[in-house]
Design a protein around this motif. Structure first.
Motif, mmCIF file in Angstrom:
data_model
loop_
_atom_site.group_PDB
_atom_site.id
_atom_site.type_symbol
_atom_site.label_atom_id
_atom_site.label_comp_id
_atom_site.label_asym_id
_atom_site.label_seq_id
_atom_site.Cartn_x
_atom_site.Cartn_y
_atom_site.Cartn_z
ATOM 1 N N ILE A 190 0.819 -1.202 0.000
ATOM 2 C CA ILE A 190 0.000 0.000 0.000
ATOM 3 C C ILE A 190 0.858 1.258 0.000
ATOM 4 N N ASP A 191 0.360 2.290 -0.662
ATOM 5 C CA ASP A 191 0.973 3.606 -0.717
ATOM 6 C C ASP A 191 2.141 3.603 -1.691
ATOM 7 N N ARG A 192 3.349 3.978 -1.230
ATOM 8 C CA ARG A 192 4.468 4.209 -2.146
ATOM 9 C C ARG A 192 5.385 3.002 -2.277
ATOM 10 N N PHE A 193 4.933 1.830 -1.842
ATOM 11 C CA PHE A 193 5.856 0.711 -1.660
ATOM 12 C C PHE A 193 5.902 -0.283 -2.819
ATOM 13 N N GLU A 194 5.300 0.033 -3.945
ATOM 14 C CA GLU A 194 5.304 -0.895 -5.069
ATOM 15 C C GLU A 194 6.722 -1.184 -5.563
ATOM 16 N N GLU A 195 7.579 -0.161 -5.577
ATOM 17 C CA GLU A 195 8.944 -0.357 -6.059
ATOM 18 C C GLU A 195 9.730 -1.276 -5.128
ATOM 19 N N PHE A 196 9.492 -1.132 -3.830
ATOM 20 C CA PHE A 196 10.164 -2.007 -2.876
ATOM 21 C C PHE A 196 9.695 -3.448 -3.051
ATOM 22 N N TYR A 197 8.395 -3.629 -3.221
ATOM 23 C CA TYR A 197 7.848 -4.962 -3.466
ATOM 24 C C TYR A 197 8.468 -5.576 -4.723
#
Length: 241
Positions: A190-197
């Motif tokens: 959730i939020d800004r974490f797509e790149e980390f995922y």
């Protein structure tokens, strides 16, 4: 603005005090960040605009928006402050894992909660509780006790990101020998974490299995935990240690 900070515990920090690292908060949002809590507490404590109460509680609130009278009780004394607005930080507490006996908690020493794992990582000791050996092959179970009509029906919103973060701890501690498997219903970054995922997803040491684990047993001779369930993408049944 002037701030009155009321903390019910004996010191500031709450659950964050047991967290080793934070999720990414700066672009490009791919790297974990240091806790930094001690520095933040010091800045709050010595800021002349912030009045800090610890081991305290609000015993009475009167007035109206823009003009509240809030009575704080601390160290056996009550003090009333006139404030313009109130922010309630509700905090959180982990689900009672003893209610998840089918997942091995309480019966297998090598089944721990996410919170316990975080504390182990913060202490620098990713070892098996049963024998103190280095833990190199770790399974992360998502939605344990949540999104479940028998427990909590809602999403916790945090556990997917916490597990993704903790696979980094395994990687840092074990290097090329690290093995993390995430059993999930769906991943909610959730939020800004797509790149980390996406970064975790690309790591060959991390495996994702779309499954709701039904049962965990223990090999009595090795103390390894064995997970039983169905891969919902239809490829195989599994029993991973």
């Amino acid at each position: 603005y002037e701030v009155v900070l009321v903390e019910k515990q004996a010191q500031l920090g709450g659950s964050l005090a047991g967290v080793k690292k934070h999720f990414p908060t700066h672009a490009p949002y791919t790297e974990l960040e240091e806790n930094g809590l001690a520095d933040k507490i010091q800045k709050v404590t010595y800021n002349p605009r912030i009045k800090v109460y610890t081991s305290a509680r609000v015993v009475k609130t009167e007035g109206q928006p823009g003009m509240f009278d809030v009575t704080v009780e601390s160290d056996g004394q009550a003090v009333t402050h006139r404030v313009g607005a109130i922010v309630m930080a509700t905090g959180w507490k982990p689900y009672d894992a003893s209610k998840l006996a089918h997942l091995g908690y309480g019966t297998s020493a090598n089944v721990v909660t996410n919170e316990q794992f975080e504390a182990m990582a913060a202490e620098g000791s990713l070892v098996r509780p049963s024998d103190g050996r280095e833990a190199k092959n770790i399974a992360f179970l998502q939605c344990a006790g949540s999104r479940d009509e028998n427990h909590l029906p809602h999403c916790s919103r945090i556990c997917c990101m916490a597990s993704l973060k903790q696979t980094r701890y395994v990687r840092e501690a074990c290097g090329a020998e690290a093995r993390s498997t995430i059993y999930y219903i769906d991943i909610r970054a959730i939020d800004r974490f797509e790149e980390f995922y996406a970064k975790v997803r690309r790591d060959p040491s991390v495996k994702f299995i779309k499954s709701k684990v039904a049962r965990i047993a223990e090999d009595k001779s090795t103390k390894n935990v064995i997970l039983h369930g169905v891969d919902t993408e239809g490829y195989h049944r599994y029993a991973n240690t």
